[in-house]
Design a protein around this motif. Structure first.
Motif, PDB file in Angstrom:
ATOM      1  N   PRO A  81      25.261 -15.393  -3.637  1.00  0.00           N
ATOM      2  CA  PRO A  81      25.419 -16.775  -4.098  1.00  0.00           C
ATOM      3  C   PRO A  81      26.860 -17.264  -4.175  1.00  0.00           C
ATOM      4  CG  PRO A  81      23.767 -15.664  -5.418  1.00  0.00           C
ATOM      5  CD  PRO A  81      24.408 -14.618  -4.551  1.00  0.00           C
ATOM      6  N   LYS A 109      22.003 -10.611  -6.135  1.00  0.00           N
ATOM      7  CA  LYS A 109      22.044 -11.973  -6.675  1.00  0.00           C
ATOM      8  C   LYS A 109      23.111 -12.139  -7.746  1.00  0.00           C
ATOM      9  CE  LYS A 109      17.685 -12.042  -7.802  1.00  0.00           C
ATOM     10  NZ  LYS A 109      16.350 -12.502  -8.270  1.00  0.00           N
ATOM     11  N   ILE A 121      29.322 -21.422 -10.381  1.00  0.00           N
ATOM     12  CA  ILE A 121      27.973 -21.397  -9.810  1.00  0.00           C
ATOM     13  C   ILE A 121      26.980 -21.264 -10.961  1.00  0.00           C
ATOM     14  CG2 ILE A 121      26.346 -20.155  -8.323  1.00  0.00           C
ATOM     15  CD1 ILE A 121      28.565 -21.431  -6.746  1.00  0.00           C
ATOM     16  N   GLU A 125      20.895 -21.112 -10.220  1.00  0.00           N
ATOM     17  CA  GLU A 125      20.814 -21.302  -8.771  1.00  0.00           C
ATOM     18  C   GLU A 125      20.886 -19.981  -8.014  1.00  0.00           C
ATOM     19  OE1 GLU A 125      23.886 -23.957  -7.544  1.00  0.00           O
ATOM     20  OE2 GLU A 125      23.130 -25.661  -8.706  1.00  0.00           O
ATOM     21  N   ALA A 128      17.890 -19.035  -5.515  1.00  0.00           N
ATOM     22  CA  ALA A 128      17.791 -19.924  -4.358  1.00  0.00           C
ATOM     23  C   ALA A 128      18.983 -19.747  -3.417  1.00  0.00           C
ATOM     24  CB  ALA A 128      17.688 -21.378  -4.819  1.00  0.00           C
ATOM     25  N   ARG A 129      20.186 -19.601  -3.986  1.00  0.00           N
ATOM     26  CA  ARG A 129      21.374 -19.391  -3.158  1.00  0.00           C
ATOM     27  C   ARG A 129      21.304 -18.050  -2.429  1.00  0.00           C
ATOM     28  NH1 ARG A 129      26.034 -22.425  -3.680  1.00  0.00           N
ATOM     29  NH2 ARG A 129      25.956 -24.142  -5.176  1.00  0.00           N
ATOM     30  N   GLU A 132      18.848 -18.398   0.479  1.00  0.00           N
ATOM     31  CA  GLU A 132      19.372 -19.225   1.560  1.00  0.00           C
ATOM     32  C   GLU A 132      20.450 -18.491   2.343  1.00  0.00           C
ATOM     33  OE1 GLU A 132      21.966 -23.263   1.730  1.00  0.00           O
ATOM     34  OE2 GLU A 132      19.930 -23.479   0.905  1.00  0.00           O
ATOM     35  N   LYS A 152      19.831 -26.119   1.611  1.00  0.00           N
ATOM     36  CA  LYS A 152      20.056 -26.938   0.425  1.00  0.00           C
ATOM     37  C   LYS A 152      21.516 -26.914   0.020  1.00  0.00           C
ATOM     38  CE  LYS A 152      18.641 -27.476  -4.428  1.00  0.00           C
ATOM     39  NZ  LYS A 152      17.742 -26.977  -5.505  1.00  0.00           N
ATOM     40  N   TYR A 153      22.147 -25.735   0.141  1.00  0.00           N
ATOM     41  CA  TYR A 153      23.524 -25.571  -0.327  1.00  0.00           C
ATOM     42  C   TYR A 153      24.534 -25.528   0.812  1.00  0.00           C
ATOM     43  CZ  TYR A 153      20.951 -24.232  -4.517  1.00  0.00           C
ATOM     44  OH  TYR A 153      20.088 -24.227  -5.586  1.00  0.00           O
TER      45      TYR A 153
END
Length: 338
Positions: A81, A109, A121, A125, A128-129, A132, A152-153
């Protein structure tokens, strides 16, 4: 069973050159481990700790790629992330290229609140980060030519990631996991599994069982996924050496607890609990035969590699391990010991 190292360099002393001695000593330690036939190094990465832990793990691994010949070089872990995925794909592929295909990509993560705060950050998130960034990495390394990515990011248009990694389609992915749901996700995704140095023997072996069963449930070969387990190594022949080793272990655990946050971290603030953890079967502490017996139990339980953590950073411990302990472990890679 194979054997490797877990850990990293640390700043030594104060002043503008504080990192130099610690990094030089660590590099010499890894070079000697390579000469002794150890199979892998998995290097930690942390930020904003104030205690000098490695922050630029891929940079240091690039240097070690030039100083070593056969030892595999891994991360434990790069927290996805926090990274621009395109830059990360390029950097990781460069390490794989420079090492001749010896790179293992451990990812996670993240869990330390101070690091999320430092990078601005939101912890919410993280999942999801992570997903992705992982999707981008897998696509970038398997793409045939230029591609675009609309997340998304992160959004990238008409790019190509260079250089290409030596290992195709990409370096092996490893995931650090402890909870059973996280272990099951790692297994379903086809990741190899990194387990911590703290969990007692029974819990570690239960995690291995869950991982193998989850691979089977996902239609994957349960034996194809690799499990690496970190363990502190403290050879102690006499009662006095054992007491001193346990005292060192308690200090290490206290330091881990000072940095750890989240469920389970409270155990490190409890003096009685800390004393029990310091001498339980999660540590390879004792005479060579005692240590070999614990390693044999891990091997029987399906652990593929044990990553050693020597709190003294003494190459003599590595030499003694290869000479006095590894040959007693059933299934140990004898070719590496020759």
């Amino acid at each position: 069973m194979r054997f490797g190292l877990f850990g990293g360099a640390k700043a030594a002393g104060d002043g503008p050159d504080a990192d130099s001695h610690g990094y030089r000593a660590f590099i010499d330690y890894v070079v000697r481990a390579d000469e002794l036939g150890f199979d892998a190094l998995f290097m930690v990465e942390h930020h904003f700790t104030g205690v000098g832990q490695v922050s630029a793990s891929l940079n240091l691994l690039s240097y070690l790629a030039a100083r070593t010949r056969r030892i595999r070089l891994g991360t434990a872990v790069v927290v996805l992330p926090w990274h621009n995925p395109a830059l990360l794909a390029e950097q990781a592929a460069t390490v794989d290229l420079l090492s001749g295909g010896r790179f293992d990509f451990g990812v996670g993560k993240g869990y330390r609140a101070g690091e999320f705060e430092g990078f601005a950050i939101p912890p919410g998130e993280a999942d999801a980060r992570f997903r992705e960034c992982l999707e981008f990495l897998q696509r970038a390394w398997s793409a045939d030519g230029r591609f675009s990515f609309d997340g998304k990011y992160w959004r990238f248009k008409n790019i190509v990631v260079e250089p290409r990694p030596v290992q195709r389609p990409h370096p092996p992915f490893w995931m650090a996991a402890g909870s059973f749901p996280s272990i099951e996700r790692a297994a379903a995704a086809g990741f190899n599994l990194l387990l911590d140095q703290i969990a007692p023997m029974d819990l570690s072996l239960e995690r291995v069982r869950v991982y193998r069963e989850a691979r089977t449930a996902a239609g994957r070969d349960p034996k194809a996924g690799k499990v690496a387990l970190a363990r502190a190594l403290q050879i102690a022949e006499t009662p006095a050496e054992r007491d001193a080793a346990i005292a060192v272990r308690r200090r290490v655990l206290q330091r881990i607890g000072d940095l750890a946050r989240g469920p389970g971290a409270e155990r490190y603030g409890d003096v009685d609990a800390l004393a029990a953890v310091a001498s339980d079967d999660s540590v390879l502490l004792g005479r060579p035969k005692e240590i070999a017996d614990r390693l044999n139990r891990l091997a029987e339980g399906g652990v593929d590699m044990v990553l050693l953590i020597d709190p003294t950073g003494d190459v003599r411990s590595l030499e003694r391990f290869q000479a006095e302990i590894a040959p007693r472990v059933a299934g140990a890679d004898q070719a590496a010991l020759a």
